[in-house]
Design an enzyme around this catalytic site. Structure first.
Site, PDB file in Angstrom:
ATOM      1  N   ASP A  89       0.853  -1.180   0.000  1.00 17.13           N
ATOM      2  CA  ASP A  89       0.000   0.000   0.000  1.00 17.13           C
ATOM      3  C   ASP A  89       0.895   1.237   0.000  1.00 17.13           C
ATOM      4  O   ASP A  89       2.109   1.146   0.129  1.00 17.13           O
ATOM      5  CB  ASP A  89      -0.973  -0.021   1.174  1.00 17.13           C
ATOM      6  CG  ASP A  89      -0.278   0.073   2.522  1.00 17.13           C
ATOM      7  OD1 ASP A  89       0.947   0.256   2.563  1.00 17.13           O
ATOM      8  OD2 ASP A  89      -0.973  -0.047   3.545  1.00 17.13           O
ATOM      9  N   ASP A 262      -7.899  -7.229   1.073  1.00 18.86           N
ATOM     10  CA  ASP A 262      -6.876  -7.430   2.101  1.00 18.86           C
ATOM     11  C   ASP A 262      -7.435  -7.000   3.448  1.00 18.86           C
ATOM     12  O   ASP A 262      -8.343  -6.169   3.514  1.00 18.86           O
ATOM     13  CB  ASP A 262      -5.629  -6.590   1.804  1.00 18.86           C
ATOM     14  CG  ASP A 262      -5.823  -5.140   2.222  1.00 18.86           C
ATOM     15  OD1 ASP A 262      -5.397  -4.771   3.333  1.00 18.86           O
ATOM     16  OD2 ASP A 262      -6.440  -4.366   1.455  1.00 18.86           O
TER      17      ASP A 262
END
Length: 400
Positions: A89, A262
């Site tokens: 990320d 996720d």
């Protein structure tokens, strides 16, 4: 990176995501190894579960051990002994989770390290620099993340800033062996979401993420935003809904057309002795009812925990020994991976409605008991209205 859609059923797609380190079957759940490690699980165990991709956190790795050190070690794959795919990320989510330690302006984000107190400037270009040094298969743009319940002009401002930051990220992105996903913002405003989707689609080459959800919004708003975004995004690109990890959410979002997810939930909830099961949803193994329960967590699960340990054993050490967290984490991750395998099979065989009926009946039903006669007398819980509405939107019906 290449994405092949292999089958469709309603809004849902079953596909293969071709990445430098593995072929990832979608829809897929990605376990989270925040700082290059999974809580209580080593990479060899993830391989044994056939996990093909996991997520690492750019912000935390940038602070500790630092992206230069990771690069010197040969990249994140080599450092953590993982030869399959990784998604990093961008650090944007920490604008919400560490909101008291940061400020944001057009240039980027300024964080105070929770570890050292040191200030860290994170403009979009720096986020990409860090992620390229880490060497993940998929990187995320730096986006302006605000709390999902935020209202007012800031929602539109953050959405437009995310688009501008994407353009800066694209200039900074120089490695052809790393894919980069834009992140769609817009809060709970469906018009802003659609506007952002249109702009991001113009710039996206390999995939698009749907960000800014799973932050405490009502589930009715959650599924409608996911549905609207999936409908507005290009059909040939994978769609990644960030931060989703509850089993029901994974199932519903997959059948609404999302492909990637996720969440830290499987390992975080394991720390409290909570196991995820198909029949009954959640099993609180620290409860006294499991003191003399000699069944595995789930007799249909093939994880190492369920093959070798009982509920009673885990109950006896839950909250006392770190091995309890390890055993439940192993089970919970395997549970999520197996759930997504079954979701893919339902799409492939065009049996989504049948799967939904059985999954929801089991999930909101009783936990498997050593006393079948008692279990048979227990009634299924009420399926939440938001789930029924989402299923109806898909064009399916539940028979209970």
């Amino acid at each position: 990176m290449k994405y092949d859609v292999l089958a469709r059923a309603g809004f849902a797609r079953r596909g293969n995501l071709h990445l430098p380190h593995s072929i990832v079957e979608t829809p897929v759940f990605m376990p989270v190894g925040t700082q290059g490690t999974m809580k209580g699980v080593v990479t060899e165990q993830l391989v044994a579960m056939d996990c093909r991709i996991l997520l690492c956190n750019t912000y935390h790795l940038g602070h500790r051990p630092g992206h230069e050190r990771v690069k010197a070690a040969g990249g994140i794959h080599k450092m953590m002994n993982w030869n399959r795919s990784i998604l990093t990320d961008s650090g944007g989510f920490q604008m919400v989770s560490l909101s008291k330690l940061m400020t944001v302006d057009e240039n980027g984000v300024n964080f105070e390290s929770p570890h050292t107190g040191e200030m860290m400037a994170l403009p979009p270009e720096k986020s990409i620099e860090i992620q390229q040094a880490l060497g993940a298969d998929i990187m995320m743009q730096l986006d302006h993340v605000i709390h999902v319940l935020t209202t007012g002009d800031i929602v539109k401002e953050a959405m437009h800033r995310s688009i501008r930051w994407l353009d800066r990220c694209k200039v900074a992105h120089t490695r052809d062996d790393q894919a980069m996903f834009p992140i769609l913002q817009g809060g709970l405003n469906l018009d802003l979401r659609k506007e952002c989707a249109e702009e991001m689609a113009k710039r996206a080459k390999v995939g698009i993420a749907i960000g800014g959800l799973s932050g405490g919004e009502e589930k009715d708003h959650f599924w409608r935003v996911v549905a609207a975004c999936c409908a507005a995004l290009p059909p040939h690109l994978p769609r990644y809904v960030m931060g989703v990890g509850f089993p029901v959410d994974l199932v519903i979002c997959s059948f609404l057309g999302a492909d990637m997810f996720d969440c830290v939930y499987p390992t975080r909830t394991a720390r409290f002795g909570t196991a995820m099961v198909r029949r009954g949803g959640l099993m609180q193994l620290n409860q006294k009812r499991y003191k003399e329960d000699f069944l595995p967590i789930d007799d249909k699960c093939k994880c190492n925990t369920c093959k070798n340990y009982t509920r009673a054993y885990i109950h006896s050490i839950a909250g006392k020994e770190t091995v309890a967290c390890h055993l439940v984490s192993i089970h919970n991750i395997k549970h999520q991976l197996d759930l997504m395998r079954d979701v893919r099979q339902a799409i492939q065989s065009n049996s989504v409605e049948k799967f939904l009926r059985q999954f929801l009946f089991d999930y909101y039903g009783p936990i498997q008991s050593e006393n079948p006669s008692k279990q048979d007398t227990e009634k299924v819980q009420e399926v939440p209205q938001w789930v029924r509405d989402a299923v109806d939107h898909m064009g399916y019906t539940l028979d209970f």
